[in-house]
Design a protein around this motif. Structure first.
Motif, mmCIF file in Angstrom:
data_model
loop_
_atom_site.group_PDB
_atom_site.id
_atom_site.type_symbol
_atom_site.label_atom_id
_atom_site.label_comp_id
_atom_site.label_asym_id
_atom_site.label_seq_id
_atom_site.Cartn_x
_atom_site.Cartn_y
_atom_site.Cartn_z
ATOM 1 N N ASN A 291 0.837 -1.209 0.000
ATOM 2 C CA ASN A 291 0.000 0.000 0.000
ATOM 3 C C ASN A 291 0.866 1.251 0.000
ATOM 4 N N LEU A 292 1.914 1.211 0.773
ATOM 5 C CA LEU A 292 2.815 2.356 0.838
ATOM 6 C C LEU A 292 3.476 2.578 -0.521
ATOM 7 N N ALA A 293 3.881 1.507 -1.188
ATOM 8 C CA ALA A 293 4.521 1.617 -2.493
ATOM 9 C C ALA A 293 3.524 2.093 -3.550
ATOM 10 N N LEU A 294 2.285 1.601 -3.497
ATOM 11 C CA LEU A 294 1.272 1.992 -4.478
ATOM 12 C C LEU A 294 0.838 3.450 -4.310
ATOM 13 N N ASN A 295 0.673 3.883 -3.091
ATOM 14 C CA ASN A 295 0.216 5.247 -2.837
ATOM 15 C C ASN A 295 1.303 6.268 -3.158
ATOM 16 N N GLY A 296 2.519 5.847 -3.104
ATOM 17 C CA GLY A 296 3.612 6.770 -3.385
ATOM 18 C C GLY A 296 3.891 7.628 -2.175
ATOM 19 N N SER A 297 5.151 7.771 -1.862
ATOM 20 C CA SER A 297 5.496 8.525 -0.665
ATOM 21 C C SER A 297 5.236 10.018 -0.829
ATOM 22 N N ALA A 298 5.156 10.508 -2.055
ATOM 23 C CA ALA A 298 4.922 11.943 -2.279
ATOM 24 C C ALA A 298 3.516 12.337 -1.846
ATOM 25 N N GLU A 299 2.558 11.423 -1.990
ATOM 26 C CA GLU A 299 1.170 11.745 -1.639
ATOM 27 C C GLU A 299 0.918 11.639 -0.132
ATOM 28 N N GLN A 300 1.786 10.987 0.581
ATOM 29 C CA GLN A 300 1.583 10.767 2.011
ATOM 30 C C GLN A 300 2.021 11.999 2.804
ATOM 31 N N THR A 301 1.215 12.292 3.788
ATOM 32 C CA THR A 301 1.575 13.400 4.672
ATOM 33 C C THR A 301 2.549 12.870 5.720
ATOM 34 N N PRO A 302 3.347 13.718 6.282
ATOM 35 C CA PRO A 302 4.280 13.248 7.320
ATOM 36 C C PRO A 302 3.564 12.606 8.501
ATOM 37 N N GLU A 303 2.383 13.110 8.828
ATOM 38 C CA GLU A 303 1.638 12.529 9.943
ATOM 39 C C GLU A 303 1.193 11.099 9.624
ATOM 40 N N LEU B 228 2.616 9.078 7.467
ATOM 41 C CA LEU B 228 3.804 8.223 7.460
ATOM 42 C C LEU B 228 4.248 7.883 8.881
ATOM 43 N N THR B 229 4.178 8.847 9.760
ATOM 44 C CA THR B 229 4.549 8.618 11.155
ATOM 45 C C THR B 229 3.631 7.571 11.787
ATOM 46 N N LEU B 230 2.331 7.665 11.486
ATOM 47 C CA LEU B 230 1.371 6.675 11.996
ATOM 48 C C LEU B 230 1.683 5.282 11.461
ATOM 49 N N ARG B 231 1.978 5.197 10.168
ATOM 50 C CA ARG B 231 2.279 3.889 9.570
ATOM 51 C C ARG B 231 3.547 3.306 10.175
ATOM 52 N N ILE B 232 4.545 4.158 10.362
ATOM 53 C CA ILE B 232 5.794 3.684 10.964
ATOM 54 C C ILE B 232 5.538 3.191 12.382
ATOM 55 N N ALA B 233 4.727 3.910 13.125
ATOM 56 C CA ALA B 233 4.393 3.484 14.489
ATOM 57 C C ALA B 233 3.662 2.141 14.466
ATOM 58 N N GLU B 234 2.728 1.983 13.509
ATOM 59 C CA GLU B 234 2.017 0.704 13.371
ATOM 60 C C GLU B 234 2.994 -0.428 13.073
#
Length: 107
Positions: free
Chosen positions: A19-31, A33-39
């Motif tokens: 999901n992270l690869a499909l959504n692209g990191s450019a579209e993700q907000t830092p918040e 990404l931080t939530l996903r990393i915490a998960e």
């Protein structure tokens, strides 16, 4: 059961990565990404603790099997000895005529 849980956690991690690869990191907000990393960290910690539980459980099971194998070997040896003794202690089959001859000889 723990193996199934570990497999499920691994699949979830793979899905999150896809999901992270499909959504692209450019579209993700830092918040986000931080939530996903915490998960992911939470899932990793959970997986590590489950592996530790599995190791402890497996060690206990292996110890129980070792005790079983020792007891089985001992019982098997005792049974073999018992059967040998029974075989050696049997009285030979003697006919009535042979017994009568022995009695006459003794008289």
């Amino acid at each position: 059961e723990l193996e199934n849980q570990l497999t499920a956690k691994s699949k979830t991690l793979d899905e999150l990565r896809q999901n992270l690869a499909l959504n692209g990191s450019a579209e993700q907000t830092p918040e986000a990404l931080t939530l996903r990393i915490a998960e992911l960290h939470e899932m990793l910690d959970s997986t590590v603790s489950q592996v530790a539980e599995l190791k402890t459980s497996m060690q206990s099971i292996l110890e129980q099997w070792r005790v079983y194998d020792e007891a089985y070997a001992e019982v098997s040896l005792m049974t073999t000895r018992y059967l040998y003794c029974i075989d050696q202690c049997k009285r030979p089959v003697v006919s009535l005529e042979a017994l009568e001859n022995q009695v006459k000889t003794l008289q």
